[in-house]
Write a protein that holds these residues in place. Sequence first.
Motif, PDB file in Angstrom:
ATOM      1  N   THR A 117       0.758  -1.108   0.052  1.00 20.78           N
ATOM      2  CA  THR A 117       0.196   0.125  -0.144  1.00 20.78           C
ATOM      3  C   THR A 117       0.804   1.217  -0.079  1.00 20.78           C
ATOM      4  O   THR A 117       0.585   2.070  -0.853  1.00 20.78           O
ATOM      5  CB  THR A 117      -1.027  -0.022   1.125  1.00 20.78           C
ATOM      6  OG1 THR A 117      -1.781  -1.102   1.010  1.00 20.78           O
ATOM      7  CG2 THR A 117      -2.061   1.337   1.122  1.00 20.78           C
ATOM      8  N   VAL A 120       2.429   1.772  -3.544  1.00 24.68           N
ATOM      9  CA  VAL A 120       1.576   2.289  -4.430  1.00 24.68           C
ATOM     10  C   VAL A 120       1.339   3.772  -4.287  1.00 24.68           C
ATOM     11  O   VAL A 120       1.584   4.749  -5.151  1.00 24.68           O
ATOM     12  CB  VAL A 120       0.153   1.431  -4.420  1.00 24.68           C
ATOM     13  CG1 VAL A 120      -0.931   2.128  -5.408  1.00 24.68           C
ATOM     14  CG2 VAL A 120       0.514   0.138  -5.029  1.00 24.68           C
ATOM     15  N   CYS A 205      -4.880  -1.332  -4.237  1.00 24.21           N
ATOM     16  CA  CYS A 205      -3.744  -1.444  -4.801  1.00 24.21           C
ATOM     17  C   CYS A 205      -3.520  -2.056  -6.057  1.00 24.21           C
ATOM     18  O   CYS A 205      -3.361  -1.494  -7.156  1.00 24.21           O
ATOM     19  CB  CYS A 205      -2.781  -2.013  -3.767  1.00 24.21           C
ATOM     20  SG  CYS A 205      -2.275  -1.313  -2.462  1.00 24.21           S
TER      21      CYS A 205
END
Length: 288
Positions: A117, A120, A205
């Motif tokens: 996470t 990204v 994501c």
Amino acid sequence: MGDSTVTEPEGREQVAVPRVVTGEAGRGPLGRLRRPRRPRLWFEILLVAVSYWTYSLIRNAVPEQRAEALRNARWIWRVEHDLGVAVEQSVNHAANSVTWLIVGMNYYYATLHFVITIGVLVWLYRWHPGRYAATRLALFATTGVALVGYYLFPLAPPRLMHGGHFVDTVLRHHTWGSMASGDLKHMSNQYAAMPSMHIGWSLWCGLTVFALASVPWARVLGLVYPAATLLVIVATANHFWLDAVGGVVCLCFGFAVARLWYGSLPHALPRRVTVQAAGEPVPAGRSA
């Protein structure tokens, strides 16, 4: 929402500010807030850190309603049996029989939802700054609405069910890092299984990478990641697969919030935004 592009003599492409945030719609304090802008690194680091700290604080402050959480778990398990989709126990036992596989899954469960996470978010900040704020808003809204689920529907994970015959794979294999079992379980609310934010975050994501990546193999990985996460949360007996459905519902809410605020889904916004002040002439070579 439409955006136009022009090519300068050097061949560089300039992307116009979307119509939703220019002109009348971009005036006033609210209009300025809704206007896509280039993110500031120090602010984003502080915002993400404070937001996750607040999420953890509220999640763990939700009363651990053990009796109700166990009743809800038995109800979900019974519903899945009635529907003929109660596969969690079989998957849990099959994965647990292969030591290297389940140990890897334990570490996957404990770490990747943080690492991927954040990765990204960094990728968006660096390569898609015009879409960063809207995509981040979708993530934050997804996480925020999950707190409502934890409060309204306390749920025990399968590994804590009485008579469920599930294997708590962290305890069985003595792996570290999970706040759901072992010595760290007292630091986390054990009955906040619905919705699954492992699924909400991994699907955020995956969809973001699939929508924005230009490399085919990266787009494929974007789809594989949430699917692998679903297998892991079930195999480790941390969630029913219906918890994943709850995570998907929360993500839909998050993207709806971003769509309402910015007038477009994040992937449809310009990759890079050059914001013009109201009434300011547009520089030569750029689209208005």
